[in-house]
Motif scaffolding. Structure first.
Motif, PDB file in Angstrom:
ATOM      1  N   MET A 237       0.832  -1.213   0.000  1.00 27.67           N
ATOM      2  CA  MET A 237       0.000   0.000   0.000  1.00 27.67           C
ATOM      3  C   MET A 237       0.865   1.262   0.000  1.00 27.67           C
ATOM      4  SD  MET A 237      -3.200  -0.704  -0.208  1.00 27.67           S
ATOM      5  CE  MET A 237      -3.988   0.799   0.366  1.00 27.67           C
ATOM      6  N   GLY A 238       1.943   1.233   0.768  1.00 25.52           N
ATOM      7  CA  GLY A 238       2.857   2.373   0.786  1.00 25.52           C
ATOM      8  C   GLY A 238       3.521   2.584  -0.559  1.00 25.52           C
ATOM      9  N   GLY A 239       3.946   1.494  -1.186  1.00 24.04           N
ATOM     10  CA  GLY A 239       4.596   1.580  -2.492  1.00 24.04           C
ATOM     11  C   GLY A 239       3.674   2.135  -3.558  1.00 24.04           C
ATOM     12  N   ASN A 240       2.421   1.670  -3.566  1.00 28.16           N
ATOM     13  CA  ASN A 240       1.461   2.149  -4.565  1.00 28.16           C
ATOM     14  C   ASN A 240       1.117   3.626  -4.353  1.00 28.16           C
ATOM     15  OD1 ASN A 240       1.233  -0.280  -5.953  1.00 28.16           O
ATOM     16  ND2 ASN A 240      -0.342  -1.052  -4.587  1.00 28.16           N
ATOM     17  N   ALA A 241       0.917   4.018  -3.097  1.00 23.34           N
ATOM     18  CA  ALA A 241       0.606   5.426  -2.798  1.00 23.34           C
ATOM     19  C   ALA A 241       1.778   6.326  -3.188  1.00 23.34           C
ATOM     20  CB  ALA A 241       0.288   5.585  -1.315  1.00 23.34           C
ATOM     21  N   GLY A 242       2.989   5.869  -2.901  1.00 25.35           N
ATOM     22  CA  GLY A 242       4.175   6.648  -3.255  1.00 25.35           C
ATOM     23  C   GLY A 242       4.350   6.793  -4.754  1.00 25.35           C
ATOM     24  N   THR A 243       4.055   5.714  -5.499  1.00 24.10           N
ATOM     25  CA  THR A 243       4.176   5.754  -6.958  1.00 24.10           C
ATOM     26  C   THR A 243       3.188   6.750  -7.559  1.00 24.10           C
ATOM     27  OG1 THR A 243       4.908   3.447  -7.039  1.00 24.10           O
ATOM     28  CG2 THR A 243       4.017   4.380  -9.072  1.00 24.10           C
ATOM     29  N   GLN A 244       1.972   6.807  -6.992  1.00 29.30           N
ATOM     30  CA  GLN A 244       0.989   7.787  -7.467  1.00 29.30           C
ATOM     31  C   GLN A 244       1.533   9.210  -7.317  1.00 29.30           C
ATOM     32  OE1 GLN A 244      -2.459   6.854  -5.086  1.00 29.30           O
ATOM     33  NE2 GLN A 244      -3.290   5.433  -6.599  1.00 29.30           N
ATOM     34  N   THR A 245       2.033   9.520  -6.122  1.00 28.94           N
ATOM     35  CA  THR A 245       2.576  10.856  -5.865  1.00 28.94           C
ATOM     36  C   THR A 245       3.791  11.134  -6.751  1.00 28.94           C
ATOM     37  OG1 THR A 245       1.847  10.757  -3.564  1.00 28.94           O
ATOM     38  CG2 THR A 245       3.538  12.374  -4.094  1.00 28.94           C
TER      39      THR A 245
ATOM     40  N   LEU B  82      -5.714   7.210   6.425  1.00 29.68           N
ATOM     41  CA  LEU B  82      -6.781   7.080   7.433  1.00 29.68           C
ATOM     42  C   LEU B  82      -7.908   6.171   6.934  1.00 29.68           C
ATOM     43  CD1 LEU B  82      -6.953  10.801   8.628  1.00 29.68           C
ATOM     44  CD2 LEU B  82      -6.079   8.844   9.935  1.00 29.68           C
ATOM     45  N   ILE B  83      -8.281   6.355   5.662  1.00 34.47           N
ATOM     46  CA  ILE B  83      -9.365   5.533   5.097  1.00 34.47           C
ATOM     47  C   ILE B  83      -8.991   4.058   5.114  1.00 34.47           C
ATOM     48  CG2 ILE B  83     -10.619   4.984   2.967  1.00 34.47           C
ATOM     49  CD1 ILE B  83     -10.430   8.014   2.292  1.00 34.47           C
ATOM     50  N   PHE B  84      -7.806   3.750   4.586  1.00 27.56           N
ATOM     51  CA  PHE B  84      -7.420   2.335   4.486  1.00 27.56           C
ATOM     52  C   PHE B  84      -6.936   1.769   5.819  1.00 27.56           C
ATOM     53  CE2 PHE B  84      -7.393   3.695   0.073  1.00 27.56           C
ATOM     54  CZ  PHE B  84      -8.123   2.657  -0.503  1.00 27.56           C
ATOM     55  N   ALA B  85      -6.593   2.657   6.751  1.00 28.63           N
ATOM     56  CA  ALA B  85      -6.286   2.185   8.105  1.00 28.63           C
ATOM     57  C   ALA B  85      -7.535   1.591   8.734  1.00 28.63           C
ATOM     58  CB  ALA B  85      -5.765   3.351   8.944  1.00 28.63           C
TER      59      ALA B  85
END
Length: 452
Positions: free
Chosen positions: A328-336, A370-373
């Motif tokens: 999840m961190g990797g995908n969010a970082g790639t988007q940014t 927060l949502i995915f947490a």
């Protein structure tokens, strides 16, 4: 190409080469040759040598780079010189550069077979850095002088067109005696005036005020000018305002496409030029370097996991959930990362005005965290019947997505600041951050909250 279309086009091309068929577009010939190179190499070279010299240069430029280089090696200096002389100066310059990349001695022989005047033009264009607007300029423009009558200018244009000296003329560039650009008048406007009128009587209208770029202007500014003013062509001038040439939208489209392709390759850690190579060893070697760097970052992440081996042994569910946090961190970082790199390429943000973009991307990452947490915390609670485990993965999710958003923006901005290409290396550094932070946060929290 489908087989029926290939057969039909082959017959059509044969008629064209024998003078029995009207002109065929260079891109269609290039597409056929691309197919033919793999099916019948002998025929490929035969057609190359038979192509009319006024078409050969355009066909070569339409071929993929690897095929173009191969074709250049099999054509004589005289054939290449004749092909170059039939091209507009910007295309001629591109082809000369391609020849230089293949064989510098061949390039010199080709230039020796070109008329001295055209050779000087090409050498002037080659002298520009590829990051400067002048590198994409063609010198063939139709200009008229302030004290000239419209009728005289149109007659001169008619002769130049008949002699094949000009193509794609849609505007008249009005200059003074020192060739300084004063106005740009569309032909569709010009034909509405009395032909006995002099240009000096009409060039003061505001709508004819020239939009131009300097030859030494950065390519990024050139592209932005095309976007801002919705241009099809732009004039190129020197520091004194003297008209040098023009840049057309097709060159800008090619330039934007090249930049986009380069960014995609760089984000994936591959080299565009190497990928065009047929040599599998070279491609494998180049990719292997980036894979080696990725291996190093993966080992670093594994070392972080190793710090908590006892924790994982006592609470096996952690091993099941760890990949989720990192992924999840990797995908969010790639988007940014993708958004920021693209904005940097377009000149929309830089280090000085990056605060707003940084805050925006960090806030988006926090909200998603927060949502995915909540979502993942509930899943973990139901899955393993442990509410504390749900709290741990929820907190880890927020921390890692927040880090992903922040560093996904900061890393390319920092690389740009120090003069490096933000598309190169950003993904490797970001993956390291999200893996290390994700594992450390998740396992660290688990050690504190779950393992007594």
């Amino acid at each position: 190409m489908e087989k029926e279309r290939i057969t039909e086009f082959s017959q059509k091309l044969e008629k064209f080469l024998n003078g029995e068929e009207q002109n065929i577009h260079p891109s269609d010939i290039a597409a056929f040759l691309k197919y033919l190179k793999h099916e019948d190499e002998h025929k490929f070279y035969e057609i190359l040598h038979r192509l009319p010299k006024d078409l050969l240069g355009e066909v070569l430029l339409e071929l993929p780079e690897s095929l173009r280089d191969d074709a250049i090696e099999h054509l004589s200096a005289k054939e290449l010189a004749q092909a170059i002389e039939e091209l507009d100066s910007d295309d001629a310059t591109d082809l000369v550069k391609d020849i230089e990349d293949v064989d510098e001695e061949l390039e010199q022989r080709v230039l020796d077979n070109i008329s001295e005047e055209y050779k000087e033009e090409i050498e002037e264009l080659i002298a520009y850095d590829e990051d400067q607007a002048g590198a994409y300029m063609q010198t063939e423009v139709f200009k008229a002088y302030e004290d000239e009558r419209i009728a005289d200018a149109i007659e001169r244009l008619r002769k130049l067109k008949a002699e094949g000296e000009l193509s794609n003329v849609h505007q008249v560039y009005v200059v003074d005696k020192e060739d300084r650009l004063k106005a740009i008048i569309p032909l569709e406007d010009l034909i509405l005036y009395d032909f006995n009128t002099k240009f000096s009587d009409i060039i003061h209208e505001k709508r004819y005020e020239p939009i131009a770029v300097r030859a030494d202007e950065p390519v990024g500014d050139l592209i932005k000018k095309f976007e801002d003013y919705d241009l099809a062509v732009v004039a190129v001038v020197d520091e004194k305002g003297k008209l040098l040439g023009r840049i057309t939208s097709d060159d800008i489209i090619d330039l934007v496409e090249e930049q986009a392709t380069e960014q995609i390759y760089n984000l994936a850690g591959v080299d565009e030029e190497i990928e065009e190579e047929e040599d599998i060893k070279e491609v494998t070697k180049k990719r292997a370097w980036w894979l080696l760097i990725n291996l190093g970052t993966a080992i670093l992440a594994s070392l972080v996991i190793g710090l908590f081996d006892e924790t994982i042994q006592k609470y096996v569910a952690l091993a099941v959930l760890m990949p989720i946090v990192a992924s999840m961190g990797g995908n969010a970082g790639t988007q940014t990362l993708t958004v920021v790199v693209r904005k940097l390429a377009l000149g929309e943000i830089d280090w000085k005005n990056a605060k707003a973009a940084l805050l925006k991307e960090t806030l988006i990452a926090l909200l998603n965290g927060l949502i995915f947490a909540v979502v993942m915390g509930a899943i973990a609670w139901v899955w393993f019947h442990d509410h504390l485990l749900g709290v741990v993965i929820a907190l880890a999710m927020v921390i890692n997505l927040l880090a992903a958003g922040f560093f996904g923006a900061v890393i390319p901005l920092f690389l740009k600041k120090i003069g490096s290409d933000p598309a190169v290396g950003s993904s490797v550094l970001l993956t390291t951050v999200t893996d290390v932070v994700g594992f450390f946060a998740f396992l660290g929290l688990a050690k504190m909250m779950l393992v007594q």
